[in-house]
Design an enzyme around this catalytic site. Structure first.
Site, PDB file in Angstrom:
ATOM      1  N   TYR A 189      -2.242  -0.151  10.148  1.00 40.72           N
ATOM      2  CA  TYR A 189      -2.467  -0.742   8.831  1.00 40.72           C
ATOM      3  C   TYR A 189      -1.196  -0.632   7.984  1.00 40.72           C
ATOM      4  CZ  TYR A 189      -3.957  -1.034   3.963  1.00 40.72           C
ATOM      5  OH  TYR A 189      -4.050  -1.353   2.630  1.00 40.72           O
ATOM      6  N   SER A 223       0.829  -1.204   0.000  1.00 33.82           N
ATOM      7  CA  SER A 223       0.000   0.000   0.000  1.00 33.82           C
ATOM      8  C   SER A 223       0.862   1.253   0.000  1.00 33.82           C
ATOM      9  CB  SER A 223      -0.901   0.007   1.236  1.00 33.82           C
ATOM     10  OG  SER A 223      -1.528   1.260   1.422  1.00 33.82           O
TER      11      SER A 223
END
Length: 335
Positions: free
Chosen positions: A152, A127
């Site tokens: 995350y 990501s």
């Protein structure tokens, strides 16, 4: 090829599976159908995939290592695209253990299965969030990413480190793809395009965190799928120019690579809202809010390695992407 796609009922997994099927691959889709967002949307995606003869679906939890091993033992899997994960920056603030279970333990089980039942390539989703507190733009895969601003992001960085260890120890070819704000038809309801479209149509105030002063490298789903497919077809190899005394972080002496997949053209949220207003034929009601913990202010992908190695550059601009999304949204929700 026979390709295992984890997270096949998810946004990217659905589109990628359909693309692989259309070109003649056999796809095994894996998903646990977690209720993080509307399960009916996931089932609707799956219903389209299940119409394809060469698609099969397994509802499995990545954290159940015995089930994952059994799947690999029973199927002759050529390559794996690992997209399953607990997504969402803000959700990680309140549900941290879900992220370590799904994103770390689950990924370890995939790595172990790929080691025990060797595959020719493991491609996995990282990501743009891993760039965290970085302010040097555009973000390059050779930048250090040691300052995550959300759990995350930390789990996605952990995935990259874990993949490298397996590439180094066992010669497993792995490629990590840092996705930059993916949007488009069949997207996730917790993402900006979905939220903004729903609230504009309902005449509800549209929350602008950080007072709308965010800039994102919004990347259309078709561009993401094309990039993933090209990467999948070319297993990672060792970098003959890699120097341990001055190491590049995007490659290695092991068969390991990292690439950004972004539009390489960041836009302000105001432009996104304007594109949606234009497609919807309706003005938004704006409601500014303070910056949320864990948010990255700006993302911008340096995709030079992607262009160099695969001859690929995303091409769908924001107004065209917004039009396609709105057309799908109106059709799917009959509004």
């Amino acid at each position: 090829m026979k390709v295992l796609v984890t997270g096949a009922a998810g946004f990217i997994g659905f589109h990628l599976s359909r693309n692989l099927l259309n070109r003649g691959d056999t796809v095994i889709g894996l998903d646990n159908l977690t209720p993080y967002y509307d399960v009916e949307l996931k089932k609707a995606r799956l219903s389209l995939l299940k119409d394809c003869r060469d698609f099969s679906f397994r509802q499995l939890d990545l954290c159940r290592s015995d089930d994952i091993m059994e799947l690999f033992a029973s199927e002759r899997i050529d390559r794996v695209v690992h997209l399953a994960a607990q997504a969402g920056v803000r959700y990680s603030l309140t549900h941290p253990h879900v992220y370590t279970e799904a994103n770390v333990e689950g990924f370890l089980n995939i790595l172990e299965a790929c080691r025990k039942y060797p595959v020719s390539h493991l491609v996995y989703a990282s990501s743009s969030s891993v760039y965290g507190a970085n302010r040097k733009l555009p973000f390059s895969v050779d930048d250090t990413v040691d300052h995550p601003v959300s759990l995350y992001a930390a789990t996605k960085k952990a995935n990259e480190l874990m993949a490298h260890s397996y590439s180094h120890l066992y010669g497993l070819p792995t490629t990590g793809l840092r996705f930059f704000t993916v949007y488009g038809p069949w997207g996730r309801p917790d993402m900006a395009f979905f939220i903004f479209t729903k609230q504009i149509l309902a005449g509800e105030p549209l929350p602008l965190f950080n007072h709308g002063k965010h800039r994102r490298d919004f990347t259309y789903i078709d561009d993401i799928v094309e990039g993933v497919t090209r990467v999948l077809d070319r297993p990672a190899s060792s970098d003959s120019d890699w120097n341990a005394e001055s190491p590049r972080t995007g490659s290695s002496a092991a068969p390991y690579r990292i690439y950004n997949i972004g539009n390489n053209s960041p836009v302000w949220l105001s432009e996104v809202i304007g594109a949606l207003e234009e497609s919807l034929g309706k003005k938004a009601i704006l409601e500014p809010h303070a910056k949320q913990p864990g948010d990255v202010i700006e993302t911008y992908a340096d995709i030079t390695p992607l262009i160099k190695d695969f001859g690929f550059r995303p091409c769908v601009e924001i107004h065209e992407g917004a039009r396609r999304f709105v057309n799908w949204y109106r059709d799917y929700y009959q509004v």
